[in-house]
Design an enzyme around this catalytic site. Structure first.
Site, PDB file in Angstrom:
ATOM      1  N   ASN A  86     -59.752  33.225 -92.666  1.00  0.00           N
ATOM      2  CA  ASN A  86     -59.231  32.031 -92.945  1.00  0.00           C
ATOM      3  C   ASN A  86     -60.035  30.945 -93.397  1.00  0.00           C
ATOM      4  OD1 ASN A  86     -56.743  30.216 -92.553  1.00  0.00           O
ATOM      5  ND2 ASN A  86     -58.262  29.499 -91.280  1.00  0.00           N
ATOM      6  N   TYR A 162     -61.924  27.214-106.829  1.00  0.00           N
ATOM      7  CA  TYR A 162     -60.732  27.594-106.014  1.00  0.00           C
ATOM      8  C   TYR A 162     -60.086  29.016-106.424  1.00  0.00           C
ATOM      9  CZ  TYR A 162     -57.376  27.488-102.040  1.00  0.00           C
ATOM     10  OH  TYR A 162     -56.530  27.860-100.819  1.00  0.00           O
ATOM     11  N   ALA A 164     -60.720  31.096-108.685  1.00  0.00           N
ATOM     12  CA  ALA A 164     -61.583  32.366-108.938  1.00  0.00           C
ATOM     13  C   ALA A 164     -61.926  33.022-107.532  1.00  0.00           C
ATOM     14  CB  ALA A 164     -62.877  31.710-109.561  1.00  0.00           C
ATOM     15  N   ILE A 195     -48.814  24.639 -98.043  1.00  0.00           N
ATOM     16  CA  ILE A 195     -48.698  24.314 -96.392  1.00  0.00           C
ATOM     17  C   ILE A 195     -49.059  23.134 -96.038  1.00  0.00           C
ATOM     18  CG2 ILE A 195     -48.827  25.458 -94.404  1.00  0.00           C
ATOM     19  CD1 ILE A 195     -47.811  27.419 -96.690  1.00  0.00           C
TER      20      ILE A 195
HETATM   21  P1  NAP Z   1     -57.980  23.183 -93.253  1.00  0.00           P
HETATM   22  O1  NAP Z   1     -56.813  22.651 -92.414  1.00  0.00           O
HETATM   23  O2  NAP Z   1     -58.872  22.331 -93.701  1.00  0.00           O
HETATM   24  O3  NAP Z   1     -58.825  24.284 -92.000  1.00  0.00           O
HETATM   25  C1  NAP Z   1     -59.814  24.992 -92.659  1.00  0.00           C
HETATM   26  C2  NAP Z   1     -60.710  25.154 -91.575  1.00  0.00           C
HETATM   27  O4  NAP Z   1     -61.908  25.977 -91.981  1.00  0.00           O
HETATM   28  C3  NAP Z   1     -61.096  23.801 -91.100  1.00  0.00           C
HETATM   29  O5  NAP Z   1     -61.502  23.742 -89.694  1.00  0.00           O
HETATM   30  C4  NAP Z   1     -62.517  23.701 -91.793  1.00  0.00           C
HETATM   31  O6  NAP Z   1     -63.498  22.672 -91.129  1.00  0.00           O
HETATM   32  C5  NAP Z   1     -62.981  25.308 -91.625  1.00  0.00           C
HETATM   33  N1  NAP Z   1     -64.182  25.272 -92.465  1.00  0.00           N
HETATM   34  C6  NAP Z   1     -64.471  24.843 -93.759  1.00  0.00           C
HETATM   35  N2  NAP Z   1     -65.562  25.314 -94.088  1.00  0.00           N
HETATM   36  C7  NAP Z   1     -66.191  26.277 -93.262  1.00  0.00           C
HETATM   37  C8  NAP Z   1     -67.267  27.067 -92.991  1.00  0.00           C
HETATM   38  N3  NAP Z   1     -68.137  27.160 -94.052  1.00  0.00           N
HETATM   39  N4  NAP Z   1     -67.636  27.987 -91.929  1.00  0.00           N
HETATM   40  C9  NAP Z   1     -66.622  27.750 -91.057  1.00  0.00           C
HETATM   41  N5  NAP Z   1     -65.458  27.195 -91.052  1.00  0.00           N
HETATM   42  C10 NAP Z   1     -65.404  26.347 -91.944  1.00  0.00           C
HETATM   43  O7  NAP Z   1     -57.222  24.449 -94.269  1.00  0.00           O
HETATM   44  P2  NAP Z   1     -55.993  25.202 -94.223  1.00  0.00           P
HETATM   45  O8  NAP Z   1     -55.195  24.542 -95.204  1.00  0.00           O
HETATM   46  O9  NAP Z   1     -55.527  25.520 -92.875  1.00  0.00           O
HETATM   47  O10 NAP Z   1     -56.463  26.389 -94.870  1.00  0.00           O
HETATM   48  C11 NAP Z   1     -56.771  27.502 -94.450  1.00  0.00           C
HETATM   49  C12 NAP Z   1     -57.136  28.727 -95.435  1.00  0.00           C
HETATM   50  O11 NAP Z   1     -55.745  29.045 -95.964  1.00  0.00           O
HETATM   51  C13 NAP Z   1     -58.116  28.490 -96.519  1.00  0.00           C
HETATM   52  O12 NAP Z   1     -58.578  29.512 -96.856  1.00  0.00           O
HETATM   53  C14 NAP Z   1     -57.211  27.928 -97.577  1.00  0.00           C
HETATM   54  O13 NAP Z   1     -57.778  28.232 -98.914  1.00  0.00           O
HETATM   55  C15 NAP Z   1     -55.802  28.906 -97.380  1.00  0.00           C
HETATM   56  N6  NAP Z   1     -54.677  28.356 -98.153  1.00  0.00           N
HETATM   57  C16 NAP Z   1     -54.208  27.146 -97.777  1.00  0.00           C
HETATM   58  C17 NAP Z   1     -52.831  26.564 -98.151  1.00  0.00           C
HETATM   59  C18 NAP Z   1     -52.562  25.369 -97.774  1.00  0.00           C
HETATM   60  O14 NAP Z   1     -51.436  24.878 -98.454  1.00  0.00           O
HETATM   61  N7  NAP Z   1     -52.731  24.449 -96.766  1.00  0.00           N
HETATM   62  C19 NAP Z   1     -52.371  27.261 -99.225  1.00  0.00           C
HETATM   63  C20 NAP Z   1     -52.894  28.542 -99.593  1.00  0.00           C
HETATM   64  C21 NAP Z   1     -53.946  28.990 -99.031  1.00  0.00           C
HETATM   65  P3  NAP Z   1     -63.806  21.392 -91.685  1.00  0.00           P
HETATM   66  O15 NAP Z   1     -62.184  20.618 -91.520  1.00  0.00           O
HETATM   67  O16 NAP Z   1     -64.594  20.570 -90.779  1.00  0.00           O
HETATM   68  O17 NAP Z   1     -64.041  21.505 -93.332  1.00  0.00           O
END
Ligand code: NAP
Length: 253
Positions: A86, A162, A164, A195
């Protein structure tokens, strides 16, 4: 697979969708490990989740860090049944920016902007998926990998990097679903819409978010727990393999 008593790893588990997913599996009676890059955030998340959650510092884009993190999980719990891949970041920008007055290019997506997102969102999924699969096979676990893609996989303006990466992630789930089935491992991806997490609220441009909110058929952003629920469905349903599920409120992009 019933998650009760199973060992579940969630990468990027210290915040947003990852944290809610970890909470969901703790509530389902699983033994949970969260991996994240920031040790302080990890500590807070472990305290928030309570119970016997294991926090493991890990940079998903660094091979040695990923290998050590999965070794730690297996030496702590003795097995690995589910890995939710994730962790992800956003570094949005247009491929090129054209100045309206002069008609000339005044900016571009930098190589580091491209590379950082590919490193975490695509290479990170490759490394964590590979290391999880190795440990599932070596500990005799017929496990499940859930890869987090996004509806941006279809190509979203301002998200060259993103989109890609996320298209690549959906493809990995199909390839791995086919390759790993013979080892009894199922693989699928989940592609959320927009989200309400720090990634969206903190990292997306407000005007862009407003534009997307108006386009969502159900009329609202999704909640992290709705994505956690989808991930659990993938884990529980033994027929889901080499495919993708889109909890997006009807938004296709
Ligand atoms: P988020 O709140 O930013 O959480 C992502 C987590 O991953 C954060 O704790 C972040 O740490 C951590 N992280 C970042 N780089 C990392 C690395 N190199 N190694 C390990 N951990 C790392 O994001 P989210 O919205 O929950 O997203 C989670 C996933 O869902 C992602 O893959 C995102 O692309 C996908 N997604 C999200 C949405 C949305 O609308 N939110 C929609 C579609 C897909 P830091 O905060 O310190 O960077």
């Amino acid at each position: 697979m019933d998650p009760k008593g199973k060992v579940v790893v969630v990468t990027g588990g210290a915040g947003g969708i990852g944290l809610e997913t970890a909470r969901h599996f703790v509530d389902a009676g699983a033994k949970v490990a969260i991996m994240d890059i920031d040790p302080a955030a990890l500590e807070m998340a472990v305290a928030d989740l309570g119970g016997e959650v294991l926090g493991v510092a890990c940079n998903v884009s660094d091979e040695a860090s990923v290998e050590a993190a999965f070794d730690e999980v297996v030496s702590h719990y003795g097995q690995l049944d589910v890995a939710v891949l994730n962790a992800g970041i956003l570094r949005d920008g247009l491929l090129i920016k054209v100045d309206r007055e002069t008609g000339k290019v005044r900016g571009k997506m930098s190589l580091s902007q491209w590379q950082s997102v590919i490193d975490v969102n695509l290479t990170g999924v490759f490394l964590t998926g590979r290391e999880a699969a190795i440990r599932m096979v070596n500990t005799g676990c017929k496990g499940v990998l859930v890869l987090i893609s996004s509806i941006a996989k279809r190509g979203n303006i301002g998200q060259t990097n993103y989109s890609a990466a996320k298209a690549g992630v959906e493809t990995l789930a199909v390839v791995w679903g086919k390759e790993l089935a013979r080892a009894g491992i199922r693989v699928a991806s989940v592609s959320p819409g927009f989200i309400a997490t720090p990634m969206v609220i903190r990292d997306m441009k407000p005007e862009m978010l407003d534009r997307f909110r108006k386009m969502i058929p159900v009329g609202r952003l999704g909640k992290p727990e709705e994505i956690a629920h989808t991930i659990r469905f993938v884990v529980e349903n033994d027929l889901i393999c080499a495919t993708d599920i889109e909890p997006s409120g009807g938004l296709k992009l």
